[in-house]
Design a protein around this motif. Structure first.
Motif, PDB file in Angstrom:
ATOM      1  N   LEU A  35       0.825  -1.197   0.000  1.00  0.00           N
ATOM      2  CA  LEU A  35       0.000   0.000   0.000  1.00  0.00           C
ATOM      3  C   LEU A  35       0.869   1.260   0.000  1.00  0.00           C
ATOM      4  O   LEU A  35       0.571   2.236  -0.708  1.00  0.00           O
ATOM      5  N   ARG A  36       1.953   1.232   0.757  1.00  0.00           N
ATOM      6  CA  ARG A  36       2.806   2.418   0.828  1.00  0.00           C
ATOM      7  C   ARG A  36       3.465   2.697  -0.530  1.00  0.00           C
ATOM      8  O   ARG A  36       3.695   3.841  -0.892  1.00  0.00           O
ATOM      9  N   GLU A  37       3.748   1.668  -1.304  1.00  0.00           N
ATOM     10  CA  GLU A  37       4.313   1.866  -2.640  1.00  0.00           C
ATOM     11  C   GLU A  37       3.285   2.515  -3.574  1.00  0.00           C
ATOM     12  O   GLU A  37       3.633   3.363  -4.416  1.00  0.00           O
TER      13      GLU A  37
ATOM     14  N   LYS B 238       2.720  10.955  -9.312  1.00  0.00           N
ATOM     15  CA  LYS B 238       2.010  11.256 -10.558  1.00  0.00           C
ATOM     16  C   LYS B 238       0.939  12.331 -10.392  1.00  0.00           C
ATOM     17  O   LYS B 238       0.523  12.949 -11.371  1.00  0.00           O
ATOM     18  N   GLY B 239       0.475  12.551  -9.181  1.00  0.00           N
ATOM     19  CA  GLY B 239      -0.424  13.661  -8.893  1.00  0.00           C
ATOM     20  C   GLY B 239      -1.805  13.603  -9.514  1.00  0.00           C
ATOM     21  O   GLY B 239      -2.425  14.645  -9.755  1.00  0.00           O
ATOM     22  N   LEU B 240      -2.333  12.417  -9.752  1.00  0.00           N
ATOM     23  CA  LEU B 240      -3.674  12.304 -10.328  1.00  0.00           C
ATOM     24  C   LEU B 240      -4.708  11.835  -9.309  1.00  0.00           C
ATOM     25  O   LEU B 240      -5.873  11.634  -9.649  1.00  0.00           O
ATOM     26  N   GLY B 241      -4.294  11.646  -8.078  1.00  0.00           N
ATOM     27  CA  GLY B 241      -5.250  11.246  -7.048  1.00  0.00           C
ATOM     28  C   GLY B 241      -5.649   9.795  -7.126  1.00  0.00           C
ATOM     29  O   GLY B 241      -6.656   9.383  -6.542  1.00  0.00           O
ATOM     30  N   MET B 242      -4.860   8.998  -7.833  1.00  0.00           N
ATOM     31  CA  MET B 242      -5.172   7.567  -7.946  1.00  0.00           C
ATOM     32  C   MET B 242      -4.003   6.859  -8.611  1.00  0.00           C
ATOM     33  O   MET B 242      -3.107   7.473  -9.171  1.00  0.00           O
TER      34      MET B 242
ATOM     35  N   LEU C 118      -8.193   5.484  -0.115  1.00  0.00           N
ATOM     36  CA  LEU C 118      -7.235   5.734   0.972  1.00  0.00           C
ATOM     37  C   LEU C 118      -7.962   6.167   2.240  1.00  0.00           C
ATOM     38  O   LEU C 118      -7.658   5.683   3.343  1.00  0.00           O
ATOM     39  N   ARG C 119      -8.922   7.073   2.077  1.00  0.00           N
ATOM     40  CA  ARG C 119      -9.672   7.533   3.263  1.00  0.00           C
ATOM     41  C   ARG C 119     -10.405   6.369   3.919  1.00  0.00           C
ATOM     42  O   ARG C 119     -10.428   6.234   5.146  1.00  0.00           O
ATOM     43  N   ARG C 120     -11.023   5.538   3.091  1.00  0.00           N
ATOM     44  CA  ARG C 120     -11.743   4.386   3.650  1.00  0.00           C
ATOM     45  C   ARG C 120     -10.777   3.403   4.312  1.00  0.00           C
ATOM     46  O   ARG C 120     -11.096   2.794   5.349  1.00  0.00           O
TER      47      ARG C 120
ATOM     48  N   GLU D 120      -5.426  -5.940  -1.366  1.00  0.00           N
ATOM     49  CA  GLU D 120      -6.485  -6.114  -0.370  1.00  0.00           C
ATOM     50  C   GLU D 120      -7.389  -4.891  -0.273  1.00  0.00           C
ATOM     51  O   GLU D 120      -8.509  -4.976   0.248  1.00  0.00           O
ATOM     52  N   HIS D 121      -6.935  -3.744  -0.763  1.00  0.00           N
ATOM     53  CA  HIS D 121      -7.681  -2.503  -0.527  1.00  0.00           C
ATOM     54  C   HIS D 121      -8.069  -1.758  -1.798  1.00  0.00           C
ATOM     55  O   HIS D 121      -8.775  -0.755  -1.727  1.00  0.00           O
TER      56      HIS D 121
END
Length: 325
Positions: free
Chosen positions: A219-221, A229-233, A252-254, A269-270
């Motif tokens: 997840l951290r990667e 990349k700055g696209l929010g995903m 991420l918030r969830r 997993e997420h």
């Protein structure tokens, strides 16, 4: 005049002109159909002509015809008798506007138009006028009264003529099956052109700017890739390079609400599996509609090919910069 009188005058003008327009409906008859048929069969251009206020209306009618699939231009009748009549060819159709039907500048060029043997459509307020009688098709735009209380300034009559021209233009548009995309091609510099002609490929991020991580990533990667990349995903791909899922700011918030160990958790997993995607050849406007219909958080979309391999990515900011929204 006080304010009440001024408003009363304005309402009277609107009522008179509205009545003039409403009266046109009963005049959509065989003559109107003949005019539309002549324009549809035109192999050249539609030449619109008119003097004074009728000339201004003629310019608008020509512009509306041209932008809705019927090639047209305006010729000033005064200039026509001094050389501009050479703009008219035997393949054209002429629409002549004169409320009285006796405008001298138009009557002067009538013999030359007849010599060319081109169809002549007249819009007048007098079916017995010289222009109306000599035309192949006559469209009646007569009004009971002008909105001008002096009965001098063309007001209701010019409005009626403009509406009759619009009725012709739209009837032709529908007969030609003219589409929004066709309209946009003649308006490429405007917002409409951008909205209807831009494709996803024109504005998407590709290559090194495309955020992607393997399904085996932590997840951290994935968070580092998103930040870079700055696209929010970021997209998540399987071992064969096909899209397996997407991880967005919303995900991420969830995930943070679950109180997990970000350093050791796996992205698989997420992430959101089977995300909504678009193709590169899709119109940008369609992609926006997808975002709105499915309420995709953050407005982020991945672009995939026929094998479901990521080709690009874009978000709401890209649509805004391109002028699609």
């Amino acid at each position: 005049m006080n304010a009440h009188d001024i408003m009363g005058s304005a309402r009277r003008v609107i009522d008179i002109e509205a009545a003039a327009v409403a009266a046109l409906s009963s005049r959509i008859d065989a003559q109107f159909a003949a005019a539309a048929e002549a324009l549809l069969e035109c192999r050249g251009r539609v030449v619109v002509t008119g003097m004074g206020k009728s000339g201004h209306i003629g310019g608008k009618i020509a512009a509306t015809l041209a932008s809705t699939g019927t090639p047209a231009f305006f010729v000033h009748p005064g200039e026509a008798s001094h050389g501009d009549l050479g703009m008219i060819t035997s393949q054209d159709v002429v629409i002549a506007l004169s409320y009285s039907g006796e405008t001298g500048e138009i009557l002067t060029i009538l013999p030359l138009i007849k010599r060319l043997d081109v169809p002549l459509i007249a819009m007048t307020g007098n079916a017995q006028s010289t222009l109306a009688r000599r035309a192949d098709v006559h469209l009646d735009v007569a009004v009971e009264i002008e909105a001008c209380p002096l009965e001098l300034a063309p007001t209701a009559s010019t409005t009626a003529t403009l509406v009759m021209g619009d009725a012709l233009a739209i009837a032709l548009l529908e007969a030609r099956h003219f589409t929004a995309e066709d309209f946009a091609r003649s308006h490429p510099g405007g917002a409409l052109g951008r909205r209807l002609l831009l494709t996803v490929a024109d504005i998407m991020h590709t290559g090194d700017r495309l955020p992607l991580v393997p399904e085996s990533a932590l997840l951290r990667e994935a968070l580092l890739e998103m930040s870079a990349k700055g696209l929010g995903m970021t997209g998540v791909v399987d071992t064969e390079g096909r899209l397996a899922g997407v991880f967005t700011d919303g995900d991420l918030r969830r995930t943070l609400d679950q109180d997990i160990d970000i350093k050791h958790a796996g992205i698989a997993e997420h992430m959101t599996r089977s995300p909504k995607t678009v193709t590169a050849d899709m119109l940008a406007a369609e992609a926006v509609r997808m975002l709105q219909t499915h309420r995709i958080g953050g407005g982020a979309l991945l672009v995939v090919d026929a094998d479901n391999r990521p080709q690009g990515a874009l978000n709401m900011q890209d649509f805004l910069r391109a002028g699609v929204i």
